[in-house]
Enzyme design. Structure first.
Site, PDB file in Angstrom:
ATOM      1  N   LYS A 206       0.837  -1.204   0.000  1.00 40.36           N
ATOM      2  CA  LYS A 206       0.000   0.000   0.000  1.00 40.36           C
ATOM      3  C   LYS A 206       0.875   1.258   0.000  1.00 40.36           C
ATOM      4  O   LYS A 206       0.651   2.173  -0.767  1.00 40.36           O
ATOM      5  CB  LYS A 206      -0.929  -0.033   1.228  1.00 40.36           C
ATOM      6  CG  LYS A 206      -1.814   1.189   1.339  1.00 40.36           C
ATOM      7  CD  LYS A 206      -2.777   1.082   2.513  1.00 40.36           C
ATOM      8  CE  LYS A 206      -3.497   2.419   2.673  1.00 40.36           C
ATOM      9  NZ  LYS A 206      -4.442   2.427   3.782  1.00 40.36           N
ATOM     10  N   GLU A 212      10.538  -4.567   4.546  1.00 36.40           N
ATOM     11  CA  GLU A 212      10.647  -5.966   4.139  1.00 36.40           C
ATOM     12  C   GLU A 212      10.333  -6.124   2.649  1.00 36.40           C
ATOM     13  O   GLU A 212      11.056  -6.800   1.905  1.00 36.40           O
ATOM     14  CB  GLU A 212       9.664  -6.838   4.943  1.00 36.40           C
ATOM     15  CG  GLU A 212       9.971  -6.923   6.433  1.00 36.40           C
ATOM     16  CD  GLU A 212       9.248  -5.870   7.248  1.00 36.40           C
ATOM     17  OE1 GLU A 212       9.010  -4.756   6.715  1.00 36.40           O
ATOM     18  OE2 GLU A 212       8.940  -6.146   8.416  1.00 36.40           O
ATOM     19  N   GLY A 266      -4.784  -1.575   5.096  1.00 35.84           N
ATOM     20  CA  GLY A 266      -3.938  -2.676   4.621  1.00 35.84           C
ATOM     21  C   GLY A 266      -4.565  -4.034   4.860  1.00 35.84           C
ATOM     22  O   GLY A 266      -4.609  -4.897   3.971  1.00 35.84           O
ATOM     23  N   ARG A 267      -5.103  -4.258   6.066  1.00 35.91           N
ATOM     24  CA  ARG A 267      -5.645  -5.585   6.391  1.00 35.91           C
ATOM     25  C   ARG A 267      -7.037  -5.799   5.809  1.00 35.91           C
ATOM     26  O   ARG A 267      -7.647  -6.846   6.028  1.00 35.91           O
ATOM     27  CB  ARG A 267      -5.615  -5.817   7.900  1.00 35.91           C
ATOM     28  CG  ARG A 267      -6.256  -4.717   8.726  1.00 35.91           C
ATOM     29  CD  ARG A 267      -5.819  -4.794  10.191  1.00 35.91           C
ATOM     30  NE  ARG A 267      -6.293  -3.645  10.962  1.00 35.91           N
ATOM     31  CZ  ARG A 267      -5.649  -2.488  11.036  1.00 35.91           C
ATOM     32  NH1 ARG A 267      -4.512  -2.290  10.389  1.00 35.91           N
ATOM     33  NH2 ARG A 267      -6.119  -1.499  11.779  1.00 35.91           N
ATOM     34  N   GLU A 352      -4.439  -6.386  14.995  1.00 35.45           N
ATOM     35  CA  GLU A 352      -3.935  -5.082  14.560  1.00 35.45           C
ATOM     36  C   GLU A 352      -5.075  -4.055  14.598  1.00 35.45           C
ATOM     37  O   GLU A 352      -4.833  -2.872  14.772  1.00 35.45           O
ATOM     38  CB  GLU A 352      -3.332  -5.170  13.146  1.00 35.45           C
ATOM     39  CG  GLU A 352      -2.402  -4.004  12.826  1.00 35.45           C
ATOM     40  CD  GLU A 352      -1.649  -4.159  11.508  1.00 35.45           C
ATOM     41  OE1 GLU A 352      -2.253  -3.952  10.457  1.00 35.45           O
ATOM     42  OE2 GLU A 352      -0.436  -4.466  11.543  1.00 35.45           O
ATOM     43  N   HIS A 383      -4.497 -33.109  17.926  1.00 39.52           N
ATOM     44  CA  HIS A 383      -3.332 -33.900  18.325  1.00 39.52           C
ATOM     45  C   HIS A 383      -2.194 -32.996  18.756  1.00 39.52           C
ATOM     46  O   HIS A 383      -1.039 -33.418  18.798  1.00 39.52           O
ATOM     47  CB  HIS A 383      -2.916 -34.811  17.168  1.00 39.52           C
ATOM     48  CG  HIS A 383      -4.045 -35.709  16.753  1.00 39.52           C
ATOM     49  ND1 HIS A 383      -4.288 -36.925  17.357  1.00 39.52           N
ATOM     50  CD2 HIS A 383      -5.042 -35.536  15.847  1.00 39.52           C
ATOM     51  CE1 HIS A 383      -5.383 -37.475  16.818  1.00 39.52           C
ATOM     52  NE2 HIS A 383      -5.846 -36.645  15.907  1.00 39.52           N
ATOM     53  N   LYS A 511       9.449  -0.225  14.122  1.00 37.33           N
ATOM     54  CA  LYS A 511       9.980   0.098  12.792  1.00 37.33           C
ATOM     55  C   LYS A 511      11.020   1.213  12.912  1.00 37.33           C
ATOM     56  O   LYS A 511      12.085   1.149  12.300  1.00 37.33           O
ATOM     57  CB  LYS A 511       8.854   0.598  11.880  1.00 37.33           C
ATOM     58  CG  LYS A 511       7.936  -0.444  11.326  1.00 37.33           C
ATOM     59  CD  LYS A 511       6.958   0.216  10.335  1.00 37.33           C
ATOM     60  CE  LYS A 511       5.822  -0.699   9.965  1.00 37.33           C
ATOM     61  NZ  LYS A 511       4.792  -0.059   9.147  1.00 37.33           N
TER      62      LYS A 511
END
Ligand code: F6P
Length: 547
Positions: A206, A212, A266-267, A352, A383, A511
């Site tokens: 965005k 990253e 963003g999400r 978030e 399990h 950040k």
């Protein structure tokens, strides 16, 4: 609506908890044969069964009272009217506009965005189809067989989850891969075995500044330039962003750049051009069906009375446990292997959005907010961590998710999967009493001594609440409904807590510190004198271990 009314409604809910707390869930069914059916809500084949909760009609009335005290309906209407609900970033949160097929104008900040939304979507889908059909090819004229989405957070988790969930709808489309972590192992491992001549990279960001993503994008670019030549870069990259000027600087061809808008968080961006990798993977029609599913849920959320409204019910049940019972975790267990990444996607969506400790007005929030969201698919989780769910000291409410029918799996497998899912929710609710255990052990012929020794270990406390979401099959429209369902659930809880679910200031400090630390970490001779002693110690230790 005032804070005082919300706090009063919450106090009433807490008092009610004391009244209802001694009643076992299992006993709530006794003398109430209609409970199992009454406590189900349905939206066109998507059923929420919430009968196995510690709730009575009075509990639901309290929760709905709390919702009204918090003006949930007013806040919902404000969201859909494109008010600046994201008040700390001064913008609307209008991802619903991206999946709005009503034909009505989509007014955002005084302009009808429908033409722009549809034009950008058409452009993105045309490109996706061209990649799928082979009309778009690599620099040597070879067909694209692999698409690598480079992005992180909302530019990764939603698309990665959805591509996996909808894999039966891929047809002859290219394989989709995802690189997110700045750990170089991620891109190295992904590219191993890929033929760059047949690979298309999609840089999804965005902001087009995320460390990253930019680092991985530069590494991919360098690999393509080294192996195929600088001129090949244009044929092997596309980008999705709101910052078209920054994309241009990276050197991506203008006709391969797909935009969206700052009113898409963003999400919440899977519905936008960020869904390009999904569109390439499943094709135009399936992508549109996914959007239609989101729109179905928007209409349901906007128009259905609160007591029958799926996201409202799910949000309020979460409030009940978080705020009246102080449960701090919530598990989402999909008995659907293709939803393997759903919990990871939800972690960002929920935590978030609602992991906040101040209200929209900057005041300390008066109630506990977002629980820890986690999960893995069933039956695998059985399990692994189900022991804790059944006999641990903490109670973790669960959302079970399961399809009524499998898309393409063997029916025998699917029946077993469904049986496991229903058995687990029953076991969590029923538990097994000491008397029941003793009777079982006695029937097995154990001595009184052995029974007394073993019985405590075999008792299940029970009374552990869960919802079960049952959908017809995991197809694109259903997935759209499920994703929008959880988006609105998160909104409902934010409305009760009076927090802004659409900002994420809590990711900034780390950040910033990282940008300061990166040069010192890189340069082994750099002075550590100005650093926090604890961080300096870590860097020294790392330098020593580096050898
Ligand atoms: O983690 C913070 C965050 O800003 C998320 O909200 C976002 O989804 C992610 O980083 C990626 O951001 P971008 O799409 O701008 O690269």
């Amino acid at each position: 609506m005032t804070d005082t009314q919300v706090l009063a409604a919450l106090a009433a809910l807490e008092a009610h908890r004391v009244d209802v707390g001694h009643r076992r869930i299992r006993d709530l069914f006794v003398g109430d044969p209609g409970r199992a059916n009454r406590l189900q809500a349905e939206m066109d084949g998507l059923v929420l069964d919430y009968s196995k909760h510690r709730v009575t009609d009075a509990t639901l009335a309290h929760l709905l009272g709390l919702a009204r005290a918090a003006d949930l309906e007013g806040k919902r209407d404000a969201l859909f009217s494109a008010a600046h609900y994201n008040n700390t970033e001064g913008r609307a949160a209008m991802h619903m506009g991206l999946r709005d097929f009503s034909g009505e104008p989509i007014m955002i900040d005084g302009a009808d965005m429908r033409p722009a939304i549809e034009a950008e979507r058409d452009k993105m889908l045309a490109f996706a189809q061209a990649v799928r059909t082979g009309a778009v090819r690599g620099s040597t004229g070879e067909r694209i067989t692999d698409v690598v989405n480079i992005g992180i957070g909302g530019s990764d988790l939603g698309p990665a989850m959805a591509v996996r969930a909808l894999s039966p709808f891929a047809g002859e489309g290219p394989r989709a891969h995802f690189v997110s972590n700045v750990d170089g192992a991620d891109i190295a491992d992904t590219l191993k075995g890929l033929d760059l001549k047949r690979t298309l990279f999609i840089i999804s960001s965005k902001t087009f500044t995320t460390q990253e993503t930019m680092t991985n994008a530069q590494s991919a670019r360098a690999r393509v330039a080294a192996e195929l030549g600088e001129a090949a870069v244009a044929d092997h990259f596309a980008a999705v962003s709101t910052k078209l000027d920054l994309v241009a600087k990276f050197g991506i061809r203008a006709d391969r750049v797909f935009g969206f808008w700052d009113w898409v968080g963003g999400r919440y961006s899977l519905w936008s051009s960020i869904g390009l990798v999904l569109a390439v993977a499943i094709g135009r029609d399936h992508f549109l069906a996914f959007l239609r599913g989101g729109h179905d849920m928007d209409r349901h959320f906007a128009q259905t009375p609160l007591q029958d409204n799926l996201p409202v019910l799910m949000g309020l049940l979460g409030i009940w446990y978080r705020n009246a019972w102080d449960y701090s975790a919530h598990a989402v267990i999909a008995y659907d292997q293709r939803l393997a990444r759903f919990a990871a996607y939800l972690q960002q969506l929920d935590m978030e959005s609602n992991g906040k400790c101040v209200t929209r007005d900057g005041e300390p929030v008066q109630m506990a907010t977002a629980p820890v969201i986690w999960g893995e698919p069933g039956t695998n989780g059985q399990h692994a961590f189900f022991q804790m769910l059944h006999q641990g000291t903490s109670v973790v409410p669960v959302d079970f998710m399961v399809a009524a029918r499998a898309i393409d799996a063997d029916a025998h497998h699917h029946d077993l999967l469904v049986a496991n899912c229903f058995a687990q929710s029953e076991a969590l609710m029923r538990g097994r009493t000491r008397e029941e255990v003793e009777a079982l052990l006695s029937a097995q012929g154990l001595s009184d001594f052995e029974i007394a020794r073993l019985a405590p270990h075999k008792v299940f406390p029970g009374d552990r609440p869960s919802s079960t979401l049952i959908y017809q099959q995991l197809d694109p429209r259903t997935l759209g409904r499920l994703v929008a369902l959880y988006e609105h659930k998160v909104f409902v809880q934010a409305a009760i807590w009076n927090i802004n679910p659409f900002d994420q200031w809590g990711v900034e400090l780390g950040k910033e510190l990282c940008s300061g630390l990166a040069p010192v970490v890189r340069d082994r001779a750099a002075s550590l004198a100005a650093l926090e002693p604890a961080t300096a110690a870590l860097i020294e230790t790392r330098r020593r271990l580096q050898g």
